[in-house]
Design an enzyme around this catalytic site. Structure first.
Site, PDB file in Angstrom:
ATOM      1  N   GLU A 254       0.816  -1.211   0.000  1.00  0.00           N
ATOM      2  CA  GLU A 254       0.000   0.000   0.000  1.00  0.00           C
ATOM      3  C   GLU A 254       0.852   1.264   0.000  1.00  0.00           C
ATOM      4  O   GLU A 254       0.487   2.260  -0.622  1.00  0.00           O
ATOM      5  CB  GLU A 254      -0.954   0.009   1.205  1.00  0.00           C
ATOM      6  CG  GLU A 254      -2.045  -1.058   1.139  1.00  0.00           C
ATOM      7  CD  GLU A 254      -1.550  -2.462   1.407  1.00  0.00           C
ATOM      8  OE1 GLU A 254      -0.440  -2.618   1.973  1.00  0.00           O
ATOM      9  OE2 GLU A 254      -2.259  -3.420   1.052  1.00  0.00           O
TER      10      GLU A 254
ATOM     11  N   HIS B 207     -11.896  -5.633   8.571  1.00  0.00           N
ATOM     12  CA  HIS B 207     -12.657  -5.486   7.325  1.00  0.00           C
ATOM     13  C   HIS B 207     -13.899  -4.639   7.594  1.00  0.00           C
ATOM     14  O   HIS B 207     -14.935  -4.829   6.968  1.00  0.00           O
ATOM     15  CB  HIS B 207     -13.058  -6.854   6.754  1.00  0.00           C
ATOM     16  CG  HIS B 207     -11.891  -7.681   6.318  1.00  0.00           C
ATOM     17  ND1 HIS B 207     -11.177  -8.463   7.182  1.00  0.00           N
ATOM     18  CD2 HIS B 207     -11.292  -7.823   5.114  1.00  0.00           C
ATOM     19  CE1 HIS B 207     -10.195  -9.069   6.518  1.00  0.00           C
ATOM     20  NE2 HIS B 207     -10.240  -8.691   5.271  1.00  0.00           N
TER      21      HIS B 207
HETATM   22  C1  LIG Z   1      -1.936  -4.816   4.343  1.00  0.00           C
HETATM   23  C2  LIG Z   1      -2.902  -5.673   3.610  1.00  0.00           C
HETATM   24  N1  LIG Z   1      -3.203  -5.406   2.320  1.00  0.00           N
HETATM   25  C3  LIG Z   1      -4.109  -6.152   1.668  1.00  0.00           C
HETATM   26  C4  LIG Z   1      -4.740  -7.188   2.269  1.00  0.00           C
HETATM   27  C5  LIG Z   1      -5.792  -7.998   1.529  1.00  0.00           C
HETATM   28  N2  LIG Z   1      -5.290  -9.350   1.247  1.00  0.00           N
HETATM   29  C6  LIG Z   1      -5.567 -10.367   2.075  1.00  0.00           C
HETATM   30  S1  LIG Z   1      -4.794 -11.766   1.616  1.00  0.00           S
HETATM   31  C7  LIG Z   1      -4.098 -11.035   0.274  1.00  0.00           C
HETATM   32  C8  LIG Z   1      -3.191 -11.826  -0.611  1.00  0.00           C
HETATM   33  C9  LIG Z   1      -2.022 -12.422   0.108  1.00  0.00           C
HETATM   34  O1  LIG Z   1      -1.326 -13.301  -0.715  1.00  0.00           O
HETATM   35  P1  LIG Z   1      -0.106 -14.164  -0.200  1.00  0.00           P
HETATM   36  O2  LIG Z   1       0.742 -13.364   0.707  1.00  0.00           O
HETATM   37  O3  LIG Z   1       0.544 -14.746  -1.383  1.00  0.00           O
HETATM   38  O4  LIG Z   1      -0.767 -15.310   0.695  1.00  0.00           O
HETATM   39  P2  LIG Z   1      -1.726 -16.499   0.254  1.00  0.00           P
HETATM   40  O5  LIG Z   1      -3.128 -15.977   0.355  1.00  0.00           O
HETATM   41  O6  LIG Z   1      -1.364 -16.901  -1.128  1.00  0.00           O
HETATM   42  O7  LIG Z   1      -1.525 -17.583   1.246  1.00  0.00           O
HETATM   43  C10 LIG Z   1      -4.493  -9.696   0.200  1.00  0.00           C
HETATM   44  C11 LIG Z   1      -4.106  -8.779  -0.869  1.00  0.00           C
HETATM   45  C12 LIG Z   1      -4.404  -7.434   3.614  1.00  0.00           C
HETATM   46  N3  LIG Z   1      -4.971  -8.434   4.306  1.00  0.00           N
HETATM   47  N4  LIG Z   1      -3.500  -6.675   4.256  1.00  0.00           N
END
Ligand SMILES: Cc1ncc(C[n+]2csc(CCOP(=O)(O)OP(=O)(O)O)c2C)c(N)n1
Ligand SMILES: [Mg+2]
Lengths: 363, 478
Positions: free
Chosen positions: A97, A167
Site C-alpha cells: 500500500e 474489514h
Molecule cells: C496490508 C494488507 N493489504 C491487503 C490485504 C488484503 N489481502 C488479504 S490476503 C491477500 C493476498 C495475500 O497473498 P499471499 O501473501 O501470497 O498469501 P496467500 O493468500 O497466497 O496464502 C491480500 C491482498 C491485507 N490483508 N493486508
C-alpha cells in the site's frame, strides 16, 4: 480436493451482507436529476466502475492501479476496464500500500491522473505516511511548484456484518485531520459516480471511501454520461424543522429511517443532511439547519472519541450557541476495535439514533 | 595532539601509494591536519562575520577538533576496494549484473512426485508413529477445511480460508521445529497449530466466534492464536507479523531460552515494506529466526509474475545477508529437513534463515473469492491431481509399510466423525455476552469505556426486542 462451489456469485460473502443490510437499514433508491441524461440500472460498484470508465475515456493520462484490480478487483469495481483500456492503463501492483500511494503521487506529480485502489480501508495505514506527509503537503512545501492534486485513492470501508477488526473500519477521521487532503464518502450509486469524478478531476489529492456494504445492495438508475457532484457541499436529503441529523455514507440510510420513525413515533420532524465531503465539510449548510432546528444529532460508524462528529459538534456549538435548544448528540461506534460476534451491539443503529432524537426533542 | 601528529607520515605515505583519486579524497577527509585547518578557517569566518564569539569558546572549538582521534589508516598495499560494507574486487569491465544470467535457485527435494526417495542419505529417519502422525494431521486439516468451507457456503460461519495444497508445508515445518518455538503466521497456517495440539473444538469455537473461542469472539474466522502453543494470534493486515517476529527473536536470543522464532508469510505479503524491514533487521541484529515463505503462486488473483521479477523470494535472502534455501513445498520430508536444518543454524549461529517453499494454492483464496475468474480450472486440477503433498506422503508411508487402504478407510471415517462432532458442538454454543466487546481494549476498563459499556447495556436492556440476545451469553456475564 477442490471444493465444488454451490454458488456462482463471485463474492458470496456479499450476499450475506445484503441479508444483513436489510435488517440494519433499507436502501431507498433516489432519482437522478433529468439534466444528467439517460440512465442505466447500476449498483454501487457498477456506478464506481462507470465513473472510472468516464474518467479513462475523457483523460488519456488517467491510469488505474492497485492490488488485484486487473481482473476487476475483489469487489468488482474495476471489472472490464483492463480489457477496454489496456494493461498499461489498468494494472495490478505488487502487494504494497505504501508503494501504491507513493507511486500514485509520482504519477500525479508528473502531470498524469492517478486512480489508486487500496483493497480495504483497513489496509490504508501502510500508505498513511505517503498520504499524510507526502500527498497532502506536496503543494504547500514546494511553494506550489509541485502538487499531487490528480491523485485519487479509492477504498472500500465500513461495516458489513461480519468483517470484524480488519474489514470494517471507518478511518475517515485520521485523514480529516490532515490539511491538504479532501475526504469524500458517498451514500449511493448516483451520487457516488458524480463525487468520484469530482475527486478524480479535483486539483487536490482525494481519499474516497466507498461503503462496501452498499456495493451490491444499493441499486439506482444511474446516469450513463459524464457528470460531477461538487465537493465540499452537503446534500440536504430531507427538510425538517425539529432536529438536524447529520451523517455520511452508509449511516445516511440508517438516519433516513430514523427520521421516518421519529415522525411516526414521536411526531418529530428531522432534517437529514449528508455531508458527502468530510474535508472540507459544509459547515454552512449544517449551521443554517441548526439555527432553524436548534437541535443536532451527528452519527457515524467510526468510534466516538475524536470521530468527525466531535469536530462538527464543537464547531456548531460555537457558531450556533444561542440557537441550541439541547446539547448536541453524537451516536457513534464505541471506543473499541470493531468486534466480530458482538457487531450488533457495537453499531450506532437506528434504535440508538432514535433514542438520541428523543432525548434532543424532550430536553 | 601527539597521536595525530604521529599519524601524519603514514597519511602522506598513503597518498604516495595511492593512484585512485577517490582514495586520496578519503585520506584527505580523514586527515587530522586537514580537519584542523578546516576548523581554524571556520573559526576565522565566524569572526569575520562579527558574530561575538568569546575567545574561550573559540579555543574550545579548536581544541576539540584537534583532540578528536583520527581513524587508523592502514597502508594501502593491496589494491582492493575499501568501501565500507563491501567485499568486492576491482574490475575494469563495464558490466551490469543481469538477473537473467544466473540460473534459477535450485529446489531441494527428498522424494520425487511418486513418493520415492531420490538420495537415501537425505531421507529423514522418522519413526513410524511420527510419520503416521504427520499423515493424520495433514489429512485431518484437509477434512476440517472441507467441512468449514462448506459450512460457510451454507451461511453457518461468516468466512473461511482453506489450506488445500499446503498441508505438507505446514505439517512438515511444524514437525521440524520444537513445539515451543514461537510461531508468527499469516493466516493459512492452521496446520502448525494442529500439529502442536490445538483441538478441533478450539478451531471450531474460533470460527464460530462463540463464548469458548480463545479470542473471545473478537476476530473473523481463521484468526487463531494460542499462547499455550506459542502461536501468536493471526492479524489480517499482511506482513505486520514479520518485523514483530524479529523483535521476539531478538528477545529470545537475549533470554537464551533455547527457542527460536518462525515467521510464515506469503509470496504476496513479501512485497510489503514490513517484509523488507524484517529481513534487514533480522540480519543486522543477528536474530534467531526462520522466515518461511509459502510461495503458492498467487496473492488472491495476482500471479507471482506480477508480484516480483527476481528469482522468487529466495533470491532476496543473500541480498540481506541471510542464509537461504528453496524447497519443494509438496515434499513434506524435504520441508521437514530444511526446517530442522534452518533451526540448527539459527539457534547455533544466532542468524536468520530464509526458506522458500514452492507450492500451489489449490483452493480459492478464501470464501469471498472465485478463482475461476483469473486462472483456469485445468491449471488447478493439474496441481491437485499431479502434485499433491498428501498423495505423495501417503505413497511414501505406504511404501514403508506404515499405511494401507484399510487404515486409510478407518482413519477417514474416524477423522470425519471427529470433525463433524466438534463442528456441531461449536455451533450450539452461545456467542460471548454483548458487553464482551469492551473487554481487552486495555488491561483495565478506563472510565470512558465503563461509561459506554453501561450505556450500551442499559439501552439493550430497555430495548431487548431489537437485539439478538438469544444468540449470546447472558448480558452481564462478561
Ligand atoms: C496490508 C494488507 N493489504 C491487503 C490485504 C488484503 N489481502 C488479504 S490476503 C491477500 C493476498 C495475500 O497473498 P499471499 O501473501 O501470497 O498469501 P496467500 O493468500 O497466497 O496464502 C491480500 C491482498 C491485507 N490483508 N493486508
Ligand atoms: Mg500466495
Amino acid at each position: 480436493m477442490i471444493v465444488k462451489r454451490g454458488l456462482r456469485s463471485v463474492l458470496y460473502a456479499l450476499r450475506t451482507d445484503a441479508r444483513y443490510a436489510s435488517t440494519r437499514f433499507t436502501f431507498v433508491p433516489e432519482v437522478a436529476p433529468d439534466e444528467y441524461g439517460p440512465t442505466t440500472k447500476l449498483n454501487l460498484f457498477q456506478s464506481i466502475n462507470s465513473a472510472m470508465d468516464v474518467a479513462l475515456s475523457t483523460d488519456k493520462t488517467a491510469i488505474i492501479f492497485g492490488e488485484d484490480v486487473a481482473f476487476g478487483g475483489v469487489f468488482r469495481a474495476t471489472i472490464n476496464l483492463q480489457e477496454k483500456y489496456g494493461k498499461d492503463r489498468v494494472f495490478n501492483t505488487p502487494l504494497c500500500e505504501q508503494g501504491i500511494a507513493g507511486f500514485g503521487i509520482g504519477v500525479a506529480a508528473a502531470g498524469s491522473t492517478a486512480i489508486a485502489e487500496i483493497q480495504f480501508a483497513d489496509y490504508i495505514f501502510p500508505a498513511f505516511d505517503q498520504l499524510v506527509n507526502e500527498a497532502a503537503k506536496y503543494r504547500y512545501r514546494s511553494g506550489d511548484q509541485f502538487d499531487s492534486g490528480s491523485l485519487t485513492v479509492r477504498s472500500p470501508y465500513g461495516a458489513v456484518g461480519h468483517g470484524a477488526l480488519y474489514h470494517s473500519q471507518s478511518p475517515e477521521a485520521y485523514f480529516a485531520h490532515t490539511a491538504g487532503l479532501k475526504v469524500v464518502i458517498p451514500r449511493g450509486p448516483i451520487q457516488a459516480k458524480g463525487l468520484l469524478l469530482s475527486c478524480i478531476r479535483d486539483k487536490n489529492p482525494c481519499v474516497f471511501f466507498e461503503p462496501k456494504i452498499l456495493y451490491r445492495s444499493a441499486v439506482e438508475n444511474v446516469p450513463s454520461g459524464d457528470y460531477t457532484v461538487p465537493l465540499g457541499k452537503a446534500d440536504i436529503l430531507r427538510k425538517g424543522t425539529d432536529v438536524t441529523v447529520v451523517g455520511y455514507g452508509t449511516q445516511i440510510h440508517v438516519l433516513k429511517e430514523v427520521a421516518d420513525m421519529a415522525q411516526e413515533k414521536l411526531g418529530v420532524s428531522c432534517e437529514v443532511i449528508d455531508l458527502q465531503t468530510i474535508l472540507p465539510w459544509d459547515a454552512q449548510a449544517v449551521c443554517e439547519s441548526v439555527v432553524k432546528t436548534g437541535r443536532l444529532l451527528v452519527s457515524h460508524e467510526a468510534p466516538l472519541t475524536n470521530g468527525f462528529a466531535s469536530e462538527i459538534a464543537s464547531y456548531v456549538q460555537k457558531e450556533c450557541f444561542l440557537n441550541l435548544e439541547a446539547p448536541i448528540e453524537r451516536v457513534c461506534g464505541w471506543d473499541t476495535p470493531f468486534p466480530h460476534s458482538m457487531e450488533a451491539f457495537y453499531l450506532p443503529d437506528k434504535w440508538r439514533c432514535l433514542d438520541a432524537v428523543k432525548r434532543l426533542s424532550k430536553y | 595532539m601527539r597521536t595525530s601528529l604521529r599519524l601524519i607520515p603514514s597519511f602522506y605515505r598513503g597518498i604516495q601509494n595511492v593512484t585512485n583519486t577517490c582514495a586520496v579524497e578519503r585520506c584527505m577527509r580523514d586527515a587530522p591536519v586537514a580537519r584542523l585547518t578546516h576548523s581554524r578557517l571556520f573559526a576565522h569566518k565566524v569572526q569575520e562575520k562579527e558574530i561575538p564569539l568569546e575567545d574561550k569558546k573559540l579555543d574550545d572549538l579548536i581544541q576539540k577538533a584537534e583532540a578528536s582521534p583520527p581513524p587508523a589508516i592502514e597502508p594501502i598495499d593491496i589494491d582492493k576496494p575499501r568501501f565500507p560494507g563491501s567485499r568486492s574486487e576491482w574490475t575494469e569491465k563495464l558490466e551490469f549484473l543481469m538477473p537473467e544470467a544466473y540460473p534459477g535457485i535450485p529446489v531441494y527435494r527428498v522424494m520425487d512426485r511418486k513418493g520415492l526417495i531420490r538420495d537415501a542419505a537425505q531421507e529423514p529417519k522418522l519413526d513410524e508413529p511420527t510419520l503416521v502422525k504427520m499423515y493424520q494431521k495433514m489429512t485431518l486439516l484437509n477434512y476440517m477445511d472441507r467441512i468449514l468451507y462448506e459450512s460457510q457456503r451454507q451461511g453457518r460461519i461468516s468466512f473461511y480460508m482453506t489450506h488445500f495444497g499446503e498441508e505438507g508445508i505446514l505439517i512438515g515445518s511444524a514437525a521440524g521445529l520444537d513445539d515451543k518455538d514461537l510461531a508468527y503466521v499469516q493466516y493459512r497456517e492452521a496446520g502448525v497449530l494442529m500439529w502442536r495440539g490445538f483441538t478441533l473444538d478450539q478451531f471450531m469455537n474460533q470460527c464460530y466466534g462463540n463464548e469458548e473461542d480463545l479470542g473471545k469472539g473478537k476476530q473473523m474466522p481463521v484468526h487463531y492464536g494460542s499462547k499455550e502453543l506459542a502461536f501468536v494470534t493471526v492479524s489480517s493486515p499482511l506482513a505486520t507479523q514479520m518485523p514483530q517476529a524479529v523483535g521476539s527473536a531478538y528477545a529470545y536470543k537475549r533470554a537464551q531460552n533455547g527457542q527460536i522464532v518462525i515467521c510464515y508469510f506469503g509470496d504476496g505479503a513479501a512485497s510489503e515494506g514490513d517484509a523488507h524491514a524484517a529481513f534487514n533487521f533480522s540480519a543486522t541484529l543477528d536474530c534467531p529466526i526462520i522466515f518461511f515463505c509459502r510461495n503458492n503462486g498467487y496473492a488472491i488473483s495476482t500471479p507471482t509474475s506480477q508480484q516480483f521479477r527476481g528469482d522468487g523470494i529466495a533470491s532476496r535472502g543473500p541480498g540481506y545477508g541471510i542464509p537461504t534455501i528453496r524447497v519443494d513445498g509438496n515434499d513434506t520430508l524435504a520441508i521437514y529437513n530444511v526446517t530442522k536444518a534452518a533451526r540448527d543454524i539459527s539457534l547455533q549461529q544466532n542468524r536468520p534463515v530464509l526458506i522458500e517453499a514452492m507450492t500451489y494454492r489449490i483452493g480459492h483464496h478464501s470464501t469471498s473469492d472465485d478463482s475461476s475468474a483469473y486462472r483456469s480450472v485445468d491449471e488447478v486440477k493439474h496441481w491437485d491431481k499431479e502434485d499433491n503433498p498428501i498423495a505423495r506422503f501417503r505413497r511414501y508411508i505406504t511404501q514403508k509399510g506404515y499405511w494401507n487402504d484399510e487404515k486409510e478407510t478407518q482413519w477417514k471415517d474416524q477423522a470425519k466423525k471427529q470433525v463433524m462432532q466438534a463442528f456441531q458442538r461449536a455451533e450450539h454454543k452461545k456467542k460471548p455476552s454483548p458487553e464482551e466487546l469492551f473487554n481487552d481494549v486495555y488491561d483495565e476498563l478506563p472510565w470512558h469505556l465503563q461509561k459506554q459499556r453501561k450505556e450500551m447495556m442499559d439501552f439493550v436492556r430497555s430495548n431487548p426486542e431489537h437485539y439478538p440476545l438469544k444468540e449470546h451469553a447472558k448480558m452481564g456475564a462478561a
